[in-house]
Motif scaffolding. Structure first.
Motif, PDB file in Angstrom:
ATOM      1  N   LEU A   4       7.503  -1.640  -2.214  1.00 44.26           N
ATOM      2  CA  LEU A   4       6.283  -1.238  -1.513  1.00 44.26           C
ATOM      3  C   LEU A   4       5.020  -1.798  -2.178  1.00 44.26           C
ATOM      4  O   LEU A   4       4.158  -2.356  -1.482  1.00 44.26           O
ATOM      5  CB  LEU A   4       6.217   0.288  -1.402  1.00 44.26           C
ATOM      6  CG  LEU A   4       4.936   0.865  -0.777  1.00 44.26           C
ATOM      7  CD1 LEU A   4       4.734   0.343   0.642  1.00 44.26           C
ATOM      8  CD2 LEU A   4       4.973   2.403  -0.784  1.00 44.26           C
ATOM      9  N   PRO A   5       4.864  -1.692  -3.506  1.00 41.71           N
ATOM     10  CA  PRO A   5       3.667  -2.312  -4.114  1.00 41.71           C
ATOM     11  C   PRO A   5       3.611  -3.823  -3.897  1.00 41.71           C
ATOM     12  O   PRO A   5       2.532  -4.381  -3.672  1.00 41.71           O
ATOM     13  CB  PRO A   5       3.801  -1.963  -5.600  1.00 41.71           C
ATOM     14  CG  PRO A   5       4.679  -0.756  -5.631  1.00 41.71           C
ATOM     15  CD  PRO A   5       5.640  -0.923  -4.509  1.00 41.71           C
ATOM     16  N   LEU A   6       4.779  -4.499  -3.954  1.00 40.27           N
ATOM     17  CA  LEU A   6       4.800  -5.943  -3.764  1.00 40.27           C
ATOM     18  C   LEU A   6       4.388  -6.316  -2.340  1.00 40.27           C
ATOM     19  O   LEU A   6       3.586  -7.236  -2.132  1.00 40.27           O
ATOM     20  CB  LEU A   6       6.199  -6.500  -4.070  1.00 40.27           C
ATOM     21  CG  LEU A   6       6.668  -6.419  -5.528  1.00 40.27           C
ATOM     22  CD1 LEU A   6       8.102  -6.924  -5.637  1.00 40.27           C
ATOM     23  CD2 LEU A   6       5.745  -7.225  -6.434  1.00 40.27           C
ATOM     24  N   VAL A   7       4.953  -5.609  -1.356  1.00 40.34           N
ATOM     25  CA  VAL A   7       4.630  -5.893   0.036  1.00 40.34           C
ATOM     26  C   VAL A   7       3.165  -5.569   0.313  1.00 40.34           C
ATOM     27  O   VAL A   7       2.468  -6.314   1.018  1.00 40.34           O
ATOM     28  CB  VAL A   7       5.561  -5.092   0.979  1.00 40.34           C
ATOM     29  CG1 VAL A   7       5.096  -5.203   2.425  1.00 40.34           C
ATOM     30  CG2 VAL A   7       6.989  -5.598   0.851  1.00 40.34           C
ATOM     31  N   SER A   8       2.681  -4.460  -0.238  1.00 40.68           N
ATOM     32  CA  SER A   8       1.287  -4.080  -0.039  1.00 40.68           C
ATOM     33  C   SER A   8       0.350  -5.163  -0.573  1.00 40.68           C
ATOM     34  O   SER A   8      -0.651  -5.515   0.070  1.00 40.68           O
ATOM     35  CB  SER A   8       1.004  -2.744  -0.734  1.00 40.68           C
ATOM     36  OG  SER A   8      -0.334  -2.346  -0.565  1.00 40.68           O
ATOM     37  N   ARG A   9       0.699  -5.749  -1.710  1.00 43.43           N
ATOM     38  CA  ARG A   9      -0.154  -6.789  -2.312  1.00 43.43           C
ATOM     39  C   ARG A   9      -0.008  -8.134  -1.610  1.00 43.43           C
ATOM     40  O   ARG A   9      -1.003  -8.775  -1.261  1.00 43.43           O
ATOM     41  CB  ARG A   9       0.224  -6.945  -3.783  1.00 43.43           C
ATOM     42  CG  ARG A   9      -0.614  -7.970  -4.548  1.00 43.43           C
ATOM     43  CD  ARG A   9       0.047  -8.310  -5.874  1.00 43.43           C
ATOM     44  NE  ARG A   9       1.321  -9.003  -5.661  1.00 43.43           N
ATOM     45  CZ  ARG A   9       2.197  -9.257  -6.645  1.00 43.43           C
ATOM     46  NH1 ARG A   9       1.947  -8.855  -7.885  1.00 43.43           N
ATOM     47  NH2 ARG A   9       3.332  -9.899  -6.391  1.00 43.43           N
TER      48      ARG A   9
END
Length: 435
Positions: free
Chosen positions: A261-266
């Motif tokens: 989720l943090p990777l996709v959000s960024r």
């Protein structure tokens, strides 16, 4: 023995004549202690993260301290399960809370001076956290009558979600006025509340304590008694199936949330708003579901719970495609609703179905496998993404979240989370201890 209530339909709820569970003083004390322990558990990594931001700790030091806390948790959970069945559950909560309460100022003392001292104290804090979990679970069954245990478990999970929702803002606000050491001392005070506020349970002793004693070395006695808990768990096929499904979902879905989720959000959305919005939506969904399940009594409680657990699959599924951020947040809200629709009936059924003198050991097995394997998933998902790509890994996570509960639902006793044909919702199980 109290007369069990008649089974209810999907639309029926608890009698309106029952007073709210938080007006019961014995449960209110237990709930306050459990809430304080939950807030302290959540706050420690957050406060240590603040120490990284102000450069008092390095990121490597933070990883070491969190690893030490996890190791302490995993080591303490099975030991506490045995002790809580052998002795007073209230006593286990007391000593676990005191140990974690002492560890917090030691961490503060080592801050900026000795990472080794902080790591040892973090392990003790994790041990206190781990010891509390099965003891609180078993103590709830002692303090609350069977007809209100689902309401009590919903209140417990509601407190966890409220902590998650308001905790970051509260900690950030306090950090404006207090330094890191003062915040760590505050965590110690929360653990003292957890240790001292809950009242005694209903029982004075246990079958394990009263059984004929056999001279054995301490570790042999521990392994024997823990094995008794495993045998009790094996007597409930629905429990083994549900635990397997829960472990699979946490190891994959939780890992996707923590890493992907943090990777996709960024990378896909170019903003942290998606990350923050998804986590807020998840917590809000869980809060709503806890309020619902406090009063709702589904006829097929086990199938309803497993359906809720499978709903976590929508979280990694929403990250696979270039959808609007609102879709990702909605998927996480559905996942939050589903996880509480599982948690509350799961805890309630365990308290009802498992032999009372083995409840803490079976609960410790639950926490050991489901939460204990979560770090393994977190450690493996990043290398897997590097090797196979984000979409492939998310697809496996989503498929696992959907499939594992579906397979568990095929076990005949999974429909009601009970070996009895109709599940007898709300009835107290009086089980003779097997030797």
């Amino acid at each position: 023995m109290p007369t069990p209530p008649a089974p209810t339909t999907d639309s029926e709820s608890l009698s309106g004549k029952q007073r709210p569970i938080l007006l019961d003083i014995a449960f209110l004390r237990l709930w306050s202690g459990a809430t304080a322990s939950g807030l302290a558990t959540w706050a420690l990594p957050f406060v240590l993260g603040l120490a990284v931001l102000d450069r008092t700790l390095t990121a490597t030091d933070l990883g070491l301290l969190l690893a030490a806390r996890t190791a302490g948790f995993l080591a303490a959970v099975p030991v506490a399960g045995v002790l809580a069945d052998r002795h007073s559950r209230r006593g286990v909560v007391l000593w676990a809370g005191l140990a974690a309460g002492v560890a917090a100022p030691v961490i503060a003392a080592g801050l900026g001076r000795s990472v080794l001292l902080m790591a040892v104290a973090a392990a003790v804090a994790g041990a206190g956290q781990g010891a509390c979990r099965p003891a609180f679970q078993a103590l709830t069954a002692e303090v609350v009558d069977p007809e209100r245990r689902q309401q009590a478990n919903a209140a417990m999970t509601l407190a966890v979600r409220v902590n998650t929702l308001v905790g970051p803002s509260l900690a950030a606000l306090l950090a404006v006025f207090l330094d890191i050491r003062a915040l760590l001392l505050g965590i110690g005070l929360l653990w003292l509340v957890a240790a001292l506020v809950p009242g005694p349970g209903a029982r004075a002793g246990t079958g394990a304590k009263d059984a004929p004693s056999v001279e054995r070395p301490g570790w042999v006695a521990f392994l024997t008694e823990f094995a008794d808990g495993i045998r009790e768990a094996r007597r409930h096929p629905w429990f083994l199936a549900g635990l397997g499904a829960l472990t699979a979902v946490i190891a994959t879905g939780y890992s996707a949330t923590g890493v992907a989720l943090p990777l996709v959000s960024r990378d896909e959305y170019g903003t942290e708003v998606v990350l923050a919005g998804a986590m807020t939506a998840y917590t809000a969904g869980a809060l709503a579901a806890a309020l619902l399940i406090a009063r709702w009594r589904p006829r097929s409680a086990g199938w309803t719970a497993l359906t809720g657990l499978a709903a976590y699959g929508f979280a990694p599924l929403s990250l696979m495609f270039p959808v609007h951020p609102i879709v990702v947040m909605a998927a996480y809200a559905v996942a939050g609703i589903g996880i509480e629709l599982f948690n509350v009936p799961w805890f309630t059924a365990t308290q009802r179905e498992v032999a009372p003198d083995k409840l803490a050991r079976v609960s410790s097995l639950d926490f050991l496998l489901s939460y204990g394997l979560a770090p393994v998933g977190l450690a493996l998902i990043a290398p897997a993404i590097d090797a196979f790509g984000t979409q492939a890994v998310l697809a496996v996570c989503a498929l696992t979240c959907f499939a594992a509960p579906a397979v568990a639902a095929l076990v005949p006793s999974a429909r009601h989370f009970s070996r009895r044909p109709e599940g007898a919702p709300g009835a107290e199980r009086k089980t003779e201890s097997a030797t």
